[in-house]
Design a protein around this motif. Structure first.
Motif, PDB file in Angstrom:
ATOM      1  N   SER A   1      44.274  34.339  28.632  1.00 26.27           N
ATOM      2  CA  SER A   1      44.357  33.650  27.343  1.00 26.27           C
ATOM      3  C   SER A   1      43.120  34.016  26.543  1.00 26.27           C
ATOM      4  O   SER A   1      42.077  34.331  27.098  1.00 26.27           O
ATOM      5  N   GLY A   2      43.244  33.970  25.240  1.00 29.93           N
ATOM      6  CA  GLY A   2      42.100  34.323  24.404  1.00 29.93           C
ATOM      7  C   GLY A   2      42.354  35.607  23.658  1.00 29.93           C
ATOM      8  O   GLY A   2      42.928  36.553  24.193  1.00 29.93           O
ATOM      9  N   ARG A   3      41.902  35.637  22.408  1.00 26.06           N
ATOM     10  CA  ARG A   3      42.198  36.772  21.548  1.00 26.06           C
ATOM     11  C   ARG A   3      41.291  37.961  21.797  1.00 26.06           C
ATOM     12  O   ARG A   3      41.490  39.010  21.216  1.00 26.06           O
ATOM     13  N   THR A   4      40.285  37.810  22.668  1.00 26.06           N
ATOM     14  CA  THR A   4      39.341  38.902  22.892  1.00 26.06           C
ATOM     15  C   THR A   4      39.640  39.696  24.156  1.00 26.06           C
ATOM     16  O   THR A   4      38.829  40.507  24.578  1.00 26.06           O
ATOM     17  N   PHE A   5      40.802  39.479  24.770  1.00 22.80           N
ATOM     18  CA  PHE A   5      41.146  40.140  26.031  1.00 22.80           C
ATOM     19  C   PHE A   5      40.965  41.648  25.931  1.00 22.80           C
ATOM     20  O   PHE A   5      40.412  42.270  26.830  1.00 22.80           O
ATOM     21  N   SER A   6      41.427  42.241  24.856  1.00 25.08           N
ATOM     22  CA  SER A   6      41.407  43.694  24.738  1.00 25.08           C
ATOM     23  C   SER A   6      40.005  44.273  24.615  1.00 25.08           C
ATOM     24  O   SER A   6      39.829  45.485  24.691  1.00 25.08           O
ATOM     25  N   SER A   7      39.010  43.437  24.444  1.00 23.89           N
ATOM     26  CA  SER A   7      37.637  43.934  24.340  1.00 23.89           C
ATOM     27  C   SER A   7      36.939  44.030  25.696  1.00 23.89           C
ATOM     28  O   SER A   7      35.833  44.559  25.782  1.00 23.89           O
ATOM     29  N   TYR A   8      37.590  43.522  26.761  1.00 21.95           N
ATOM     30  CA  TYR A   8      36.964  43.474  28.076  1.00 21.95           C
ATOM     31  C   TYR A   8      37.468  44.575  28.997  1.00 21.95           C
ATOM     32  O   TYR A   8      38.670  44.862  29.025  1.00 21.95           O
TER      33      TYR A   8
ATOM     34  N   GLN B   1      40.425  32.814  29.925  1.00 24.05           N
ATOM     35  CA  GLN B   1      41.021  32.126  31.073  1.00 24.05           C
ATOM     36  C   GLN B   1      42.003  33.078  31.748  1.00 24.05           C
ATOM     37  O   GLN B   1      42.819  33.697  31.069  1.00 24.05           O
ATOM     38  N   LEU B   2      41.919  33.161  33.079  1.00 27.01           N
ATOM     39  CA  LEU B   2      42.705  34.131  33.825  1.00 27.01           C
ATOM     40  C   LEU B   2      43.543  33.449  34.889  1.00 27.01           C
ATOM     41  O   LEU B   2      43.038  32.565  35.607  1.00 27.01           O
ATOM     42  N   VAL B   3      44.811  33.859  35.021  1.00 30.32           N
ATOM     43  CA  VAL B   3      45.710  33.309  36.024  1.00 30.32           C
ATOM     44  C   VAL B   3      46.418  34.463  36.737  1.00 30.32           C
ATOM     45  O   VAL B   3      47.179  35.209  36.108  1.00 30.32           O
ATOM     46  N   GLU B   4      46.171  34.570  38.053  1.00 36.15           N
ATOM     47  CA  GLU B   4      46.803  35.617  38.855  1.00 36.15           C
ATOM     48  C   GLU B   4      48.128  35.140  39.424  1.00 36.15           C
ATOM     49  O   GLU B   4      48.329  33.938  39.652  1.00 36.15           O
ATOM     50  N   SER B   5      49.016  36.088  39.698  1.00 37.03           N
ATOM     51  CA  SER B   5      50.281  35.805  40.360  1.00 37.03           C
ATOM     52  C   SER B   5      50.755  37.066  41.072  1.00 37.03           C
ATOM     53  O   SER B   5      50.222  38.155  40.837  1.00 37.03           O
ATOM     54  N   GLY B   6      51.762  36.894  41.936  1.00 33.95           N
ATOM     55  CA  GLY B   6      52.382  38.055  42.574  1.00 33.95           C
ATOM     56  C   GLY B   6      52.000  38.276  44.021  1.00 33.95           C
ATOM     57  O   GLY B   6      52.519  39.188  44.664  1.00 33.95           O
ATOM     58  N   GLY B   7      51.097  37.468  44.541  1.00 35.60           N
ATOM     59  CA  GLY B   7      50.723  37.614  45.935  1.00 35.60           C
ATOM     60  C   GLY B   7      51.843  37.167  46.859  1.00 35.60           C
ATOM     61  O   GLY B   7      52.855  36.611  46.425  1.00 35.60           O
ATOM     62  N   GLY B   8      51.675  37.430  48.158  1.00 37.39           N
ATOM     63  CA  GLY B   8      52.679  37.020  49.117  1.00 37.39           C
ATOM     64  C   GLY B   8      52.477  37.697  50.451  1.00 37.39           C
ATOM     65  O   GLY B   8      51.428  38.296  50.715  1.00 37.39           O
TER      66      GLY B   8
ATOM     67  N   ASP C   1      48.239  45.788  29.792  1.00 33.62           N
ATOM     68  CA  ASP C   1      49.046  45.746  28.576  1.00 33.62           C
ATOM     69  C   ASP C   1      48.341  44.782  27.632  1.00 33.62           C
ATOM     70  O   ASP C   1      48.472  43.566  27.778  1.00 33.62           O
ATOM     71  N   ASN C   2      47.592  45.320  26.695  1.00 35.47           N
ATOM     72  CA  ASN C   2      46.809  44.457  25.800  1.00 35.47           C
ATOM     73  C   ASN C   2      47.698  43.640  24.863  1.00 35.47           C
ATOM     74  O   ASN C   2      47.291  42.569  24.416  1.00 35.47           O
ATOM     75  N   ALA C   3      48.886  44.109  24.594  1.00 39.77           N
ATOM     76  CA  ALA C   3      49.809  43.348  23.751  1.00 39.77           C
ATOM     77  C   ALA C   3      50.285  42.088  24.460  1.00 39.77           C
ATOM     78  O   ALA C   3      50.636  41.096  23.819  1.00 39.77           O
ATOM     79  N   LYS C   4      50.294  42.130  25.804  1.00 44.25           N
ATOM     80  CA  LYS C   4      50.722  40.980  26.600  1.00 44.25           C
ATOM     81  C   LYS C   4      49.545  40.255  27.246  1.00 44.25           C
ATOM     82  O   LYS C   4      49.752  39.317  28.021  1.00 44.25           O
ATOM     83  N   ASN C   5      48.326  40.698  26.957  1.00 46.04           N
ATOM     84  CA  ASN C   5      47.139  40.076  27.562  1.00 46.04           C
ATOM     85  C   ASN C   5      47.255  40.016  29.081  1.00 46.04           C
ATOM     86  O   ASN C   5      46.938  38.990  29.703  1.00 46.04           O
TER      87      ASN C   5
END
Length: 121
Positions: free
Chosen positions: A25-32, A3-10, A73-77
């Motif tokens: 979200s999800g424990r497999t983020f670092s594999s993508y 699951q992905l959530v973007e932010s920071g636009g403007g 930053d894979n530690a922060k997904n």
């Protein structure tokens, strides 16, 4: 599934900068491999940038090369898109996505909801 959530636009003036973030979200983020895409009004969605799973390799569309930087930053997904020297033609909804390479082109798979970036002249 990630699951992905973007932010920071403007809204920013031409020549300015923005930093987009995409939290996963999800424990497999670092594999993508993770990418950023954008869609301007009346246009098709287009590839902007991608980073491989480790962050060691990055690739950019010619239109943003030298101005945008993708990182993760894979530690922060989380994956980021630092956008400098923005131009009015960068105005679009920006999406992050898990990304795959097929036949020499990058394609998004799982998408976030998008974040609007508007660059005024």
């Amino acid at each position: 599934q990630v699951q992905l959530v973007e932010s920071g636009g403007g809204l920013v003036q031409a020549g300015g900068s923005l930093r987009l973030s995409c939290a996963a979200s999800g424990r497999t983020f670092s594999s993508y491999a993770m990418g950023w895409f954008r869609q301007a009004p009346g246009k098709e969605r287009e590839f902007v940038a991608v980073t491989t799973w480790s962050g060691a390799n990055t690739y950019y569309a010619d239109s943003v090369k030298g101005r945008f930087t993708i990182s993760r930053d894979n530690a922060k997904n989380t994956v980021y898109l630092q956008m400098n020297s923005l131009k009015p033609e960068d105005t679009a909804v920006y999406y992050c996505a898990t990304t795959n390479l097929m036949s020499g082109l990058w394609y998004g798979d799982s998408w976030g909801q998008g974040t609007q970036v508007t660059v005024s002249s």
